[in-house]
Motif scaffolding. Structure first.
Motif, PDB file in Angstrom:
ATOM      1  N   TYR A 192       0.859  -1.183   0.000  1.00 46.96           N
ATOM      2  CA  TYR A 192       0.000   0.000   0.000  1.00 46.96           C
ATOM      3  C   TYR A 192       0.895   1.232   0.000  1.00 46.96           C
ATOM      4  O   TYR A 192       1.305   1.730   1.049  1.00 46.96           O
ATOM      5  N   PRO A 193       1.228   1.754  -1.181  1.00 47.69           N
ATOM      6  CA  PRO A 193       2.179   2.873  -1.274  1.00 47.69           C
ATOM      7  C   PRO A 193       1.543   4.199  -0.896  1.00 47.69           C
ATOM      8  O   PRO A 193       0.432   4.528  -1.325  1.00 47.69           O
ATOM      9  N   GLY A 194       2.221   4.946  -0.055  1.00 46.60           N
ATOM     10  CA  GLY A 194       1.741   6.251   0.362  1.00 46.60           C
ATOM     11  C   GLY A 194       2.661   6.828   1.417  1.00 46.60           C
ATOM     12  O   GLY A 194       3.635   6.184   1.837  1.00 46.60           O
ATOM     13  N   SER A 195       2.376   8.036   1.844  1.00 47.50           N
ATOM     14  CA  SER A 195       3.159   8.693   2.895  1.00 47.50           C
ATOM     15  C   SER A 195       2.229   9.400   3.856  1.00 47.50           C
ATOM     16  O   SER A 195       1.244  10.027   3.441  1.00 47.50           O
ATOM     17  N   THR A 196       2.539   9.296   5.151  1.00 52.30           N
ATOM     18  CA  THR A 196       1.760   9.937   6.207  1.00 52.30           C
ATOM     19  C   THR A 196       2.559  11.104   6.778  1.00 52.30           C
ATOM     20  O   THR A 196       3.758  10.956   7.065  1.00 52.30           O
ATOM     21  N   PHE A 197       1.891  12.247   6.958  1.00 58.28           N
ATOM     22  CA  PHE A 197       2.550  13.440   7.482  1.00 58.28           C
ATOM     23  C   PHE A 197       1.809  13.917   8.728  1.00 58.28           C
ATOM     24  O   PHE A 197       0.583  14.079   8.722  1.00 58.28           O
ATOM     25  N   ILE A 198       2.581  14.140   9.803  1.00 61.02           N
ATOM     26  CA  ILE A 198       2.069  14.718  11.039  1.00 61.02           C
ATOM     27  C   ILE A 198       2.986  15.879  11.389  1.00 61.02           C
ATOM     28  O   ILE A 198       4.160  15.670  11.732  1.00 61.02           O
ATOM     29  N   ASP A 199       2.464  17.109  11.258  1.00 62.36           N
ATOM     30  CA  ASP A 199       3.308  18.299  11.443  1.00 62.36           C
ATOM     31  C   ASP A 199       4.591  18.212  10.609  1.00 62.36           C
ATOM     32  O   ASP A 199       5.703  18.434  11.105  1.00 62.36           O
ATOM     33  N   LYS A 200       4.445  17.845   9.363  1.00 61.77           N
ATOM     34  CA  LYS A 200       5.522  17.780   8.370  1.00 61.77           C
ATOM     35  C   LYS A 200       6.507  16.641   8.613  1.00 61.77           C
ATOM     36  O   LYS A 200       7.444  16.450   7.824  1.00 61.77           O
ATOM     37  N   GLU A 201       6.317  15.887   9.710  1.00 62.25           N
ATOM     38  CA  GLU A 201       7.139  14.690   9.891  1.00 62.25           C
ATOM     39  C   GLU A 201       6.522  13.562   9.072  1.00 62.25           C
ATOM     40  O   GLU A 201       5.327  13.296   9.165  1.00 62.25           O
ATOM     41  N   GLU A 202       7.354  12.889   8.270  1.00 64.89           N
ATOM     42  CA  GLU A 202       6.843  11.893   7.331  1.00 64.89           C
ATOM     43  C   GLU A 202       7.053  10.472   7.856  1.00 64.89           C
ATOM     44  O   GLU A 202       8.129  10.138   8.368  1.00 64.89           O
ATOM     45  N   TYR A 203       6.019   9.675   7.708  1.00 64.36           N
ATOM     46  CA  TYR A 203       6.089   8.240   8.004  1.00 64.36           C
ATOM     47  C   TYR A 203       5.766   7.522   6.693  1.00 64.36           C
ATOM     48  O   TYR A 203       4.603   7.346   6.333  1.00 64.36           O
ATOM     49  N   GLY A 204       6.804   7.152   5.971  1.00 63.88           N
ATOM     50  CA  GLY A 204       6.627   6.681   4.610  1.00 63.88           C
ATOM     51  C   GLY A 204       6.265   5.216   4.487  1.00 63.88           C
ATOM     52  O   GLY A 204       6.557   4.405   5.364  1.00 63.88           O
ATOM     53  N   GLY A 205       5.628   4.895   3.352  1.00 63.90           N
ATOM     54  CA  GLY A 205       5.301   3.520   3.006  1.00 63.90           C
ATOM     55  C   GLY A 205       6.364   2.941   2.090  1.00 63.90           C
ATOM     56  O   GLY A 205       7.479   3.469   2.052  1.00 63.90           O
ATOM     57  N   PRO A 206       6.061   1.881   1.384  1.00 69.14           N
ATOM     58  CA  PRO A 206       4.726   1.255   1.319  1.00 69.14           C
ATOM     59  C   PRO A 206       4.381   0.525   2.613  1.00 69.14           C
ATOM     60  O   PRO A 206       5.245  -0.012   3.288  1.00 69.14           O
ATOM     61  N   TYR A 207       3.077   0.529   2.917  1.00 67.86           N
ATOM     62  CA  TYR A 207       2.588  -0.067   4.145  1.00 67.86           C
ATOM     63  C   TYR A 207       2.030  -1.465   3.897  1.00 67.86           C
ATOM     64  O   TYR A 207       1.603  -1.805   2.805  1.00 67.86           O
TER      65      TYR A 207
END
Length: 362
Positions: free
Chosen positions: A233-248
């Motif tokens: 599951y390719p994507g990227s999660t951002f919380i206050d510009k901090e990235e938690y990248g995939g793929p998940y």
């Protein structure tokens, strides 16, 4: 299962057996019941007929709830859902004012009810009598169907019901057994879980007439199917510009502690706190191993390969591009949606107000 429901001149006990529900009465002189909430609010009962495994030997309204409400002269409106849009119709046509709504259902029906509210609004207190499959909301309240009813006749405190907003891209669709049913609005609320990846896939694949009859076990059956053909599951999660990248492999957002009685997905979660938790891991992580840790009192949060992040007063943004058709399903409190190939989704806490209604939960 037996549970004391009401203390009055008699002790009234709710009984659950293989044959359904019943009441029994014993003498009692110690504690008096409290009917104050019924005096303050108009009472409405919504019985979601298709929640969980349906109502065969699972009718709790007629043998228990109706008997108790009539015994104590509580006037109430009763709605038994007849169609897929019954709950939405009921919510859209609620009278304004101070209401007590008893929903015999699972999480998805509560979500559908809240998202369909309209009209002049007012103050609305929900009591969820859990009759779904996972019942994460009831687990957060430490309720079963009998303890939820017992709360009505005691001095149980009422809490603000935290809601969470999902900003969806255009052209998202609600799915029923993989078929598009209707287009989703670009703004929607959730109460217990928004998920993608393995979790969303097993919820979607378990929603068939063949599997629903197995109750909670259907999730495990669908999970085994998904483990045989894992996806990325390719994507990227951002919380206050901090990235938690995939793929998940696994990705979800929740305020809740448990999705099943022993499935402790977020040990620090609480629906009485407006915080959210991001739980995810990548495709190189063994899914079954992490799931075993979840069932082991939430020990997955100690796994360095698992992201477990508390989110307070922050917006969560998920971005994705060029998703193939087989990885575009998301789960919103049990509702399955399909997203377009590319877009972004934003999530944030929005308090306890929706469409002119202030929402509380008992």
């Amino acid at each position: 299962m037996e549970y004391p429901l009401i203390y009055d001149d008699q002790l009234i006990i709710g009984v659950k057996s293989d044959d359904g529900y019943s009441l029994k009465y014993e003498s009692n002189d110690d504690v008096k019941l409290n009917l104050e909430i019924f005096n303050q609010k108009k009472t409405i009962v919504i019985d979601s007929s298709n929640s969980g495994t349906g109502r065969l030997k699972r009718d709790i309204y007629n043998p228990i709830l109706k008997v108790l409400l009539e015994k104590y002269n509580v006037q109430h409106d009763y709605h038994y859902t007849e169609s897929a849009d019954s709950i939405s119709q009921i919510a859209r046509n609620l009278p304004s004012g101070n209401l007590l709504v008893l929903i015999i259902s699972g999480d998805t029906s509560v979500n559908e009810f809240l998202n369909s509210l309209s009209g002049e609004g007012g103050e609305l207190t929900i009591v969820n009598i859990p009759f779904g499959t996972g019942n994460s909301l009831a687990l957060s309240l430490e309720d079963n169907e009998l303890t939820a009813i017992a709360k009505l006749f005691t001095s149980t405190p009422v809490h603000e019901f935290n809601l969470y907003d999902i900003s969806l891209p255009p052209n998202c669709w609600e799915l029923k057994q993989s078929a598009r049913v209707k287009q989703m609005p670009t703004s929607y609320k959730f109460i217990v879980v928004f998920s993608w990846g393995f979790h969303a896939s097993l919820v979607a694949d378990s929603d068939t007439p063949e599997l629903r009859k197995f109750g909670l076990e259907r999730f495990k059956m669908a999970a085994m199917k998904n483990l045989q053909s894992p996806h990325q599951y390719p994507g990227s999660t951002f919380i206050d510009k901090e990235e938690y990248g995939g793929p998940y492999n696994y990705w979800l957002i929740t305020p809740s502690r448990k999705f099943e009685p022993t499935f402790e997905i977020s040990p620090d979660g609480s629906i009485f706190d407006d915080s959210l938790f991001l739980i995810s891991f990548g495709v190189s992580v063994d899914t079954m191993s992490v799931m075993q840790q979840v069932y082991d009192k939430g020990n997955h949060i100690k796994n360095p390969d698992v992201i477990y992040n508390k989110v307070q007063n922050q917006e969560i943004i998920l971005k994705f591009e060029n998703l193939p058709s087989d990885v575009r399903r998301f789960c919103i409190d049990g509702l399955i949606i399909e997203v377009p190939p590319s877009g972004e989704i934003k999530l944030k806490s929005t308090g306890n107000t929706i469409n002119n209604w202030n929402i509380f939960i008992m």
